[in-house]
Design a protein around this motif. Structure first.
Motif, PDB file in Angstrom:
ATOM      1  N   UNK A   1      -6.681   9.869 -14.539  1.00 36.73           N
ATOM      2  CA  UNK A   1      -7.961   9.185 -14.287  1.00 36.73           C
ATOM      3  C   UNK A   1      -7.853   8.222 -13.107  1.00 36.73           C
ATOM      4  N   UNK A   2      -8.995   7.894 -12.565  1.00 32.50           N
ATOM      5  CA  UNK A   2      -9.036   6.937 -11.457  1.00 32.50           C
ATOM      6  C   UNK A   2      -8.527   5.583 -11.898  1.00 32.50           C
ATOM      7  N   UNK A   3      -8.029   4.798 -10.943  1.00 33.69           N
ATOM      8  CA  UNK A   3      -7.409   3.522 -11.316  1.00 33.69           C
ATOM      9  C   UNK A   3      -8.455   2.428 -11.553  1.00 33.69           C
ATOM     10  N   UNK A   4      -9.657   2.646 -11.072  1.00 30.37           N
ATOM     11  CA  UNK A   4     -10.838   1.783 -11.296  1.00 30.37           C
ATOM     12  C   UNK A   4     -10.948   0.542 -10.407  1.00 30.37           C
ATOM     13  N   UNK A   5      -9.930   0.294  -9.566  1.00 32.65           N
ATOM     14  CA  UNK A   5     -10.084  -0.883  -8.706  1.00 32.65           C
ATOM     15  C   UNK A   5      -8.831  -1.209  -7.919  1.00 32.65           C
ATOM     16  N   UNK A   6      -8.922  -2.286  -7.175  1.00 30.68           N
ATOM     17  CA  UNK A   6      -7.767  -2.792  -6.425  1.00 30.68           C
ATOM     18  C   UNK A   6      -6.686  -3.205  -7.421  1.00 30.68           C
ATOM     19  N   UNK A   7      -5.462  -3.224  -6.973  1.00 32.10           N
ATOM     20  CA  UNK A   7      -4.379  -3.670  -7.859  1.00 32.10           C
ATOM     21  C   UNK A   7      -4.578  -5.122  -8.281  1.00 32.10           C
TER      22      UNK A   7
ATOM     23  N   UNK B   1      -4.163   3.884  -6.134  1.00 29.42           N
ATOM     24  CA  UNK B   1      -4.122   5.325  -6.445  1.00 29.42           C
ATOM     25  C   UNK B   1      -4.093   5.530  -7.956  1.00 29.42           C
ATOM     26  N   UNK B   2      -4.547   6.677  -8.421  1.00 27.59           N
ATOM     27  CA  UNK B   2      -4.375   6.958  -9.853  1.00 27.59           C
ATOM     28  C   UNK B   2      -2.890   7.082 -10.184  1.00 27.59           C
TER      29      UNK B   2
ATOM     30  N   UNK C   1      -1.357  -0.930 -13.278  1.00 22.94           N
ATOM     31  CA  UNK C   1      -0.996  -0.448 -14.622  1.00 22.94           C
ATOM     32  C   UNK C   1       0.470  -0.745 -14.908  1.00 22.94           C
ATOM     33  N   UNK C   2       0.806  -0.719 -16.182  1.00 23.64           N
ATOM     34  CA  UNK C   2       2.194  -0.953 -16.579  1.00 23.64           C
ATOM     35  C   UNK C   2       3.071   0.159 -15.993  1.00 23.64           C
TER      36      UNK C   2
END
Ligand SMILES: Cc1ncc(COP(=O)(O)O)c(C=O)c1O
Length: 366
Positions: free
Chosen positions: A60-66, A255-256, A72-73
Protein backbone atom coordinates in the motif's frame (compact mmCIF):
# COMPACT_ATOMS: atom_id res chain seq x y z
CA UNK A 1 10.37 29.90 -25.49
CA UNK A 2 8.76 27.53 -27.98
CA UNK A 3 11.17 28.70 -30.65
CA UNK A 4 14.14 28.09 -28.39
CA UNK A 5 12.98 24.60 -27.51
CA UNK A 6 12.48 23.77 -31.19
CA UNK A 7 15.90 25.18 -32.06
CA UNK A 8 17.68 23.19 -29.33
CA UNK A 9 15.95 19.97 -30.35
CA UNK A 10 16.67 20.72 -34.00
CA UNK A 11 20.38 21.03 -33.19
CA UNK A 12 20.32 17.59 -31.58
CA UNK A 13 18.53 16.06 -34.55
CA UNK A 14 21.12 17.67 -36.85
CA UNK A 15 24.16 16.40 -34.99
CA UNK A 16 22.68 12.97 -34.35
CA UNK A 17 22.32 13.23 -30.57
CA UNK A 18 18.52 13.51 -30.33
CA UNK A 19 17.27 11.29 -27.51
CA UNK A 20 14.10 9.21 -27.66
CA UNK A 21 12.44 6.75 -25.29
CA UNK A 22 12.36 3.33 -26.89
CA UNK A 23 10.83 0.06 -25.74
CA UNK A 24 13.30 -2.25 -24.05
CA UNK A 25 15.17 -4.05 -26.81
CA UNK A 26 15.59 -7.81 -27.10
CA UNK A 27 19.17 -9.00 -27.24
CA UNK A 28 22.32 -9.82 -25.32
CA UNK A 29 22.60 -7.39 -22.46
CA UNK A 30 25.85 -5.42 -22.56
CA UNK A 31 24.21 -2.15 -21.52
CA UNK A 32 22.22 -2.46 -18.32
CA UNK A 33 23.50 -1.85 -14.80
CA UNK A 34 22.21 -5.26 -13.74
CA UNK A 35 25.83 -6.37 -13.15
CA UNK A 36 24.95 -9.43 -11.06
CA UNK A 37 21.77 -10.37 -12.91
CA UNK A 38 19.65 -9.79 -9.79
CA UNK A 39 16.97 -7.96 -11.76
CA UNK A 40 16.42 -11.12 -13.83
CA UNK A 41 16.77 -13.59 -10.97
CA UNK A 42 13.69 -15.74 -10.45
CA UNK A 43 15.10 -16.91 -7.09
CA UNK A 44 15.31 -13.35 -5.83
CA UNK A 45 11.83 -12.65 -7.14
CA UNK A 46 10.59 -15.67 -5.13
CA UNK A 47 12.29 -14.37 -1.99
CA UNK A 48 10.63 -10.98 -2.42
CA UNK A 49 7.23 -12.57 -3.03
CA UNK A 50 7.60 -14.61 0.17
CA UNK A 51 8.41 -11.46 2.15
CA UNK A 52 5.48 -9.63 0.60
CA UNK A 53 3.09 -12.45 1.42
CA UNK A 54 4.15 -12.10 5.08
CA UNK A 55 3.78 -8.30 4.97
CA UNK A 56 1.04 -7.62 2.38
CA UNK A 57 0.48 -4.15 3.84
CA UNK A 58 3.84 -3.17 2.32
CA UNK A 59 2.12 -2.95 -1.07
CA UNK A 60 0.00 0.00 0.00
CA UNK A 61 0.94 3.63 -0.41
CA UNK A 62 2.88 5.19 2.45
CA UNK A 63 0.29 8.01 2.79
CA UNK A 64 2.69 10.89 3.33
CA UNK A 65 6.12 12.34 3.93
CA UNK A 66 8.31 10.47 6.39
CA UNK A 67 7.93 13.42 8.72
CA UNK A 68 4.16 13.05 8.82
CA UNK A 69 2.46 9.71 8.17
CA UNK A 70 4.89 7.98 5.77
CA UNK A 71 7.41 6.50 8.21
CA UNK A 72 7.04 2.83 9.15
CA UNK A 73 8.73 0.51 11.60
CA UNK A 74 9.77 -1.68 8.65
CA UNK A 75 11.56 1.28 7.04
CA UNK A 76 13.48 2.33 10.14
CA UNK A 77 14.40 -1.30 10.94
CA UNK A 78 15.70 -1.72 7.39
CA UNK A 79 17.84 1.38 7.82
CA UNK A 80 19.39 -0.06 10.98
CA UNK A 81 20.04 -3.33 9.15
CA UNK A 82 21.71 -1.48 6.23
CA UNK A 83 23.90 0.61 8.54
CA UNK A 84 25.12 -2.59 10.24
CA UNK A 85 25.79 -4.27 6.90
CA UNK A 86 28.10 -1.43 5.87
CA UNK A 87 29.76 -0.72 9.23
CA UNK A 88 28.22 2.76 9.62
CA UNK A 89 26.39 4.14 12.60
CA UNK A 90 23.39 5.24 10.54
CA UNK A 91 21.61 4.89 7.22
CA UNK A 92 18.84 6.94 5.63
CA UNK A 93 16.83 5.49 2.76
CA UNK A 94 15.71 7.43 -0.32
CA UNK A 95 13.49 6.50 -3.25
CA UNK A 96 16.41 6.87 -5.66
CA UNK A 97 20.08 7.72 -5.83
CA UNK A 98 19.23 10.92 -7.64
CA UNK A 99 17.14 12.01 -4.67
CA UNK A 100 19.82 10.97 -2.18
CA UNK A 101 22.41 13.16 -3.91
CA UNK A 102 19.96 16.06 -4.20
CA UNK A 103 19.32 15.77 -0.46
CA UNK A 104 23.01 15.71 0.49
CA UNK A 105 24.30 18.48 -1.74
CA UNK A 106 21.34 20.81 -1.41
CA UNK A 107 21.36 20.75 2.38
CA UNK A 108 24.80 20.00 3.86
CA UNK A 109 26.85 22.88 2.39
CA UNK A 110 26.02 26.37 3.62
CA UNK A 111 26.21 29.70 1.80
CA UNK A 112 29.96 30.20 2.32
CA UNK A 113 30.99 26.58 1.86
CA UNK A 114 32.60 25.02 -1.18
CA UNK A 115 31.76 21.80 -2.99
CA UNK A 116 34.83 20.40 -4.74
CA UNK A 117 33.61 17.82 -7.23
CA UNK A 118 35.45 15.49 -9.58
CA UNK A 119 34.71 16.73 -13.10
CA UNK A 120 33.11 13.39 -13.93
CA UNK A 121 30.78 13.26 -10.97
CA UNK A 122 27.20 12.21 -11.64
CA UNK A 123 24.69 14.81 -12.76
CA UNK A 124 22.66 14.42 -9.56
CA UNK A 125 25.55 15.94 -7.58
CA UNK A 126 25.61 19.00 -9.86
CA UNK A 127 21.86 19.37 -9.62
CA UNK A 128 21.96 19.03 -5.82
CA UNK A 129 24.78 21.58 -5.61
CA UNK A 130 22.74 24.06 -7.65
CA UNK A 131 19.97 23.82 -5.08
CA UNK A 132 22.40 24.91 -2.38
CA UNK A 133 23.94 28.35 -1.94
CA UNK A 134 27.45 26.92 -1.92
CA UNK A 135 30.07 27.52 -4.60
CA UNK A 136 31.08 24.51 -6.68
CA UNK A 137 34.56 23.94 -8.07
CA UNK A 138 35.51 21.00 -10.30
CA UNK A 139 38.83 19.20 -10.06
CA UNK A 140 40.34 17.26 -12.94
CA UNK A 141 39.16 13.69 -13.03
CA UNK A 142 40.95 11.58 -10.39
CA UNK A 143 43.75 14.19 -10.20
CA UNK A 144 44.68 14.32 -6.52
CA UNK A 145 47.35 16.97 -7.23
CA UNK A 146 44.71 19.30 -8.63
CA UNK A 147 42.37 18.52 -5.73
CA UNK A 148 45.13 19.42 -3.26
CA UNK A 149 45.86 22.69 -5.07
CA UNK A 150 42.22 23.67 -4.68
CA UNK A 151 42.13 22.60 -1.03
CA UNK A 152 45.29 24.64 -0.32
CA UNK A 153 43.70 27.79 -1.69
CA UNK A 154 40.34 27.40 0.02
CA UNK A 155 40.32 28.22 3.71
CA UNK A 156 36.53 27.75 4.03
CA UNK A 157 34.56 24.58 4.73
CA UNK A 158 34.87 22.17 1.83
CA UNK A 159 32.93 19.08 0.80
CA UNK A 160 34.68 16.79 -1.67
CA UNK A 161 32.40 14.83 -4.03
CA UNK A 162 33.66 11.69 -5.74
CA UNK A 163 32.42 8.36 -7.04
CA UNK A 164 34.34 5.22 -6.13
CA UNK A 165 33.75 3.67 -9.57
CA UNK A 166 32.91 6.12 -12.35
CA UNK A 167 30.00 5.12 -14.49
CA UNK A 168 31.11 6.58 -17.81
CA UNK A 169 34.87 5.95 -17.68
CA UNK A 170 34.69 2.73 -15.67
CA UNK A 171 37.73 3.75 -13.66
CA UNK A 172 38.27 3.84 -9.90
CA UNK A 173 38.92 6.88 -7.72
CA UNK A 174 42.17 6.89 -5.71
CA UNK A 175 39.96 6.79 -2.63
CA UNK A 176 42.64 6.30 0.00
CA UNK A 177 44.63 9.33 -1.22
CA UNK A 178 41.49 11.45 -1.48
CA UNK A 179 40.43 10.44 2.03
CA UNK A 180 43.89 11.36 3.33
CA UNK A 181 43.67 14.78 1.62
CA UNK A 182 40.21 15.34 3.07
CA UNK A 183 41.56 14.54 6.53
CA UNK A 184 44.67 16.73 6.15
CA UNK A 185 42.67 19.73 5.00
CA UNK A 186 39.70 19.19 7.30
CA UNK A 187 37.30 18.71 4.37
CA UNK A 188 34.26 16.43 4.33
CA UNK A 189 34.30 13.59 1.82
CA UNK A 190 31.17 12.16 0.19
CA UNK A 191 31.59 9.01 -1.87
CA UNK A 192 28.97 7.82 -4.34
CA UNK A 193 29.23 4.03 -4.56
CA UNK A 194 26.36 3.56 -7.03
CA UNK A 195 28.40 1.38 -9.39
CA UNK A 196 30.80 -0.17 -6.88
CA UNK A 197 28.27 -1.57 -4.43
CA UNK A 198 27.72 -5.25 -5.15
CA UNK A 199 30.61 -5.40 -7.61
CA UNK A 200 33.23 -4.84 -4.89
CA UNK A 201 31.45 -6.42 -1.92
CA UNK A 202 29.55 -3.79 0.01
CA UNK A 203 31.54 -1.07 -1.72
CA UNK A 204 35.09 0.24 -1.87
CA UNK A 205 34.83 2.48 1.20
CA UNK A 206 34.21 -0.67 3.23
CA UNK A 207 36.88 -2.65 1.39
CA UNK A 208 39.49 0.03 2.15
CA UNK A 209 38.16 0.43 5.73
CA UNK A 210 37.48 4.16 5.22
CA UNK A 211 34.17 4.34 7.09
CA UNK A 212 35.67 6.73 9.66
CA UNK A 213 37.27 8.96 7.02
CA UNK A 214 34.15 9.86 5.04
CA UNK A 215 31.29 12.20 5.89
CA UNK A 216 28.81 10.11 3.92
CA UNK A 217 28.48 7.35 1.35
CA UNK A 218 25.71 6.98 -1.21
CA UNK A 219 24.69 3.42 -2.01
CA UNK A 220 22.16 2.88 -4.79
CA UNK A 221 20.05 -0.20 -5.34
CA UNK A 222 19.15 0.18 -9.03
CA UNK A 223 22.41 -1.29 -10.26
CA UNK A 224 24.13 -4.43 -8.94
CA UNK A 225 21.34 -5.09 -6.44
CA UNK A 226 18.79 -5.13 -9.27
CA UNK A 227 16.20 -3.10 -7.32
CA UNK A 228 15.58 0.64 -6.92
CA UNK A 229 16.33 3.19 -4.20
CA UNK A 230 19.34 4.42 -2.28
CA UNK A 231 20.81 4.83 1.18
CA UNK A 232 22.98 7.56 2.64
CA UNK A 233 25.38 5.96 5.11
CA UNK A 234 26.78 8.33 7.69
CA UNK A 235 26.61 9.39 11.32
CA UNK A 236 23.55 10.09 13.49
CA UNK A 237 24.42 13.79 13.24
CA UNK A 238 24.26 13.85 9.43
CA UNK A 239 21.18 11.63 9.36
CA UNK A 240 19.42 14.01 11.75
CA UNK A 241 20.57 16.99 9.70
CA UNK A 242 19.12 15.54 6.51
CA UNK A 243 15.85 14.69 8.23
CA UNK A 244 15.60 18.29 9.40
CA UNK A 245 16.89 20.22 6.41
CA UNK A 246 16.88 18.11 3.21
CA UNK A 247 13.90 19.10 1.05
CA UNK A 248 14.15 15.99 -1.18
CA UNK A 249 13.40 13.91 1.91
CA UNK A 250 10.94 16.23 3.63
CA UNK A 251 8.74 17.41 0.77
CA UNK A 252 7.91 14.13 -0.90
CA UNK A 253 5.72 11.15 -0.18
CA UNK A 254 7.75 8.27 1.21
CA UNK A 255 7.95 5.19 -1.03
CA UNK A 256 5.68 2.28 -0.17
CA UNK A 257 7.36 -0.31 2.05
CA UNK A 258 7.50 -2.78 -0.82
CA UNK A 259 10.58 -0.90 -2.04
CA UNK A 260 12.40 -1.55 1.25
CA UNK A 261 11.16 -5.15 1.39
CA UNK A 262 12.75 -5.78 -2.02
CA UNK A 263 16.00 -4.11 -1.00
CA UNK A 264 16.24 -6.11 2.22
CA UNK A 265 15.56 -9.36 0.38
CA UNK A 266 18.23 -8.46 -2.19
CA UNK A 267 20.80 -7.85 0.59
CA UNK A 268 20.09 -11.33 1.94
CA UNK A 269 20.26 -12.83 -1.53
CA UNK A 270 23.57 -11.04 -2.10
CA UNK A 271 25.09 -12.47 1.11
CA UNK A 272 23.97 -15.97 0.23
CA UNK A 273 25.18 -15.87 -3.38
CA UNK A 274 28.71 -14.50 -3.26
CA UNK A 275 29.71 -16.77 -6.16
CA UNK A 276 27.80 -14.46 -8.51
CA UNK A 277 30.36 -11.71 -7.86
CA UNK A 278 33.06 -14.15 -8.92
CA UNK A 279 31.22 -14.96 -12.17
CA UNK A 280 31.19 -11.22 -12.95
CA UNK A 281 34.92 -10.92 -12.18
CA UNK A 282 35.64 -13.87 -14.51
CA UNK A 283 33.70 -12.20 -17.32
CA UNK A 284 35.51 -8.91 -16.84
CA UNK A 285 38.80 -10.82 -17.14
CA UNK A 286 37.64 -12.47 -20.40
CA UNK A 287 36.74 -9.03 -21.80
CA UNK A 288 40.11 -7.56 -20.82
CA UNK A 289 41.93 -10.47 -22.45
CA UNK A 290 40.48 -9.40 -25.82
CA UNK A 291 42.82 -6.39 -25.83
CA UNK A 292 40.46 -3.52 -26.71
CA UNK A 293 41.90 -0.11 -25.84
CA UNK A 294 40.01 1.38 -22.90
CA UNK A 295 40.55 3.89 -20.09
CA UNK A 296 38.54 1.66 -17.73
CA UNK A 297 39.94 -0.20 -14.73
CA UNK A 298 40.92 -3.84 -15.22
CA UNK A 299 38.35 -5.00 -12.65
CA UNK A 300 35.49 -2.68 -13.64
CA UNK A 301 32.17 -3.98 -14.98
CA UNK A 302 31.92 -0.77 -17.06
CA UNK A 303 34.33 -0.78 -19.98
CA UNK A 304 34.45 2.23 -22.28
CA UNK A 305 35.74 2.25 -25.85
CA UNK A 306 36.36 5.85 -26.89
CA UNK A 307 35.09 6.65 -30.41
CA UNK A 308 34.91 10.44 -30.89
CA UNK A 309 33.68 10.07 -34.49
CA UNK A 310 29.92 10.31 -33.81
CA UNK A 311 28.86 8.76 -37.11
CA UNK A 312 31.21 5.83 -36.63
CA UNK A 313 30.06 5.38 -33.04
CA UNK A 314 26.41 5.45 -34.06
CA UNK A 315 26.86 2.97 -36.87
CA UNK A 316 28.90 0.60 -34.69
CA UNK A 317 26.25 0.63 -31.98
CA UNK A 318 23.53 0.01 -34.57
CA UNK A 319 25.55 -2.75 -36.24
CA UNK A 320 25.99 -4.43 -32.85
CA UNK A 321 22.29 -4.07 -32.09
CA UNK A 322 21.39 -5.58 -35.47
CA UNK A 323 23.52 -8.58 -34.50
CA UNK A 324 21.75 -8.78 -31.13
CA UNK A 325 24.36 -7.09 -28.92
CA UNK A 326 22.90 -4.30 -26.80
CA UNK A 327 25.47 -1.64 -25.91
CA UNK A 328 25.12 2.07 -25.21
CA UNK A 329 26.68 4.92 -27.16
CA UNK A 330 27.37 7.92 -24.94
CA UNK A 331 27.50 11.36 -26.51
CA UNK A 332 28.14 14.88 -25.26
CA UNK A 333 26.78 16.41 -23.01
CA UNK A 334 26.72 13.16 -20.98
CA UNK A 335 30.48 12.99 -21.62
CA UNK A 336 32.94 15.68 -22.77
CA UNK A 337 32.91 16.44 -26.48
CA UNK A 338 35.67 14.44 -28.18
CA UNK A 339 35.38 11.58 -25.68
CA UNK A 340 32.18 10.01 -27.02
CA UNK A 341 32.22 6.30 -26.37
CA UNK A 342 30.70 2.90 -26.61
CA UNK A 343 29.84 1.94 -23.04
CA UNK A 344 29.91 -1.77 -22.41
CA UNK A 345 28.53 -3.20 -19.18
CA UNK A 346 29.60 -6.68 -18.26
CA UNK A 347 27.45 -9.03 -16.23
CA UNK A 348 27.75 -12.26 -14.32
CA UNK A 349 25.36 -13.88 -16.83
CA UNK A 350 27.15 -12.96 -20.09
CA UNK A 351 28.81 -15.99 -21.67
CA UNK A 352 32.47 -16.16 -22.67
CA UNK A 353 31.46 -16.70 -26.32
CA UNK A 354 29.24 -13.59 -26.27
CA UNK A 355 32.03 -11.44 -24.84
CA UNK A 356 34.60 -12.69 -27.34
CA UNK A 357 32.21 -12.13 -30.28
CA UNK A 358 31.31 -8.63 -29.06
CA UNK A 359 34.97 -7.67 -28.98
CA UNK A 360 35.59 -9.18 -32.41
CA UNK A 361 32.82 -7.07 -33.95
CA UNK A 362 34.18 -3.92 -32.32
CA UNK A 363 37.70 -4.69 -33.54
CA UNK A 364 36.46 -5.45 -37.08
CA UNK A 365 34.75 -2.04 -37.17
CA UNK A 366 37.95 -0.07 -36.44
C1 LIG B 1 27.04 7.58 -9.83
C2 LIG B 1 25.57 7.64 -9.77
N1 LIG B 1 24.99 8.26 -8.72
C3 LIG B 1 23.66 8.35 -8.62
C4 LIG B 1 22.83 7.81 -9.57
C5 LIG B 1 21.35 7.95 -9.43
O1 LIG B 1 20.84 6.78 -8.89
P1 LIG B 1 19.33 6.34 -9.21
O2 LIG B 1 19.37 5.73 -10.58
O3 LIG B 1 18.99 5.39 -8.13
O4 LIG B 1 18.51 7.58 -9.18
C6 LIG B 1 23.38 7.13 -10.66
C7 LIG B 1 22.51 6.50 -11.67
O5 LIG B 1 22.48 6.83 -12.81
C8 LIG B 1 24.79 7.05 -10.77
O6 LIG B 1 25.35 6.45 -11.80
Amino acid sequence: MLKRWQKELGKRIENGTFRTLNPKAEGIDFYSNDYLGFARSKDLRELILMEISQHPECLSGSTGSRLISGNTAYLTETEKYIARQHGFSSALLFSSGYQANLALYSSLPGRHDIIIADEQIHRSVHDGSRLSFAKKIRFRHNDTGHLEQILEQKPGNCLIAVESLYSMEGDLAPLEQIAALAENYGAGLIVDEAHAFGVFGHGLVGQYGLQDKVAAVVITYGKALGMHGAAVLSTDLIRNYLINFASPLIYTTSSPDVQWVSIKAAYNFFSENRHIQQALKDNIRVFRQQGLVTPSAADSPVQAVIIPDIERLKSLQKHLADLGFLTYAVYSPSVKEGTERLRICLHSFNTEAEIIRLCEIIRESA
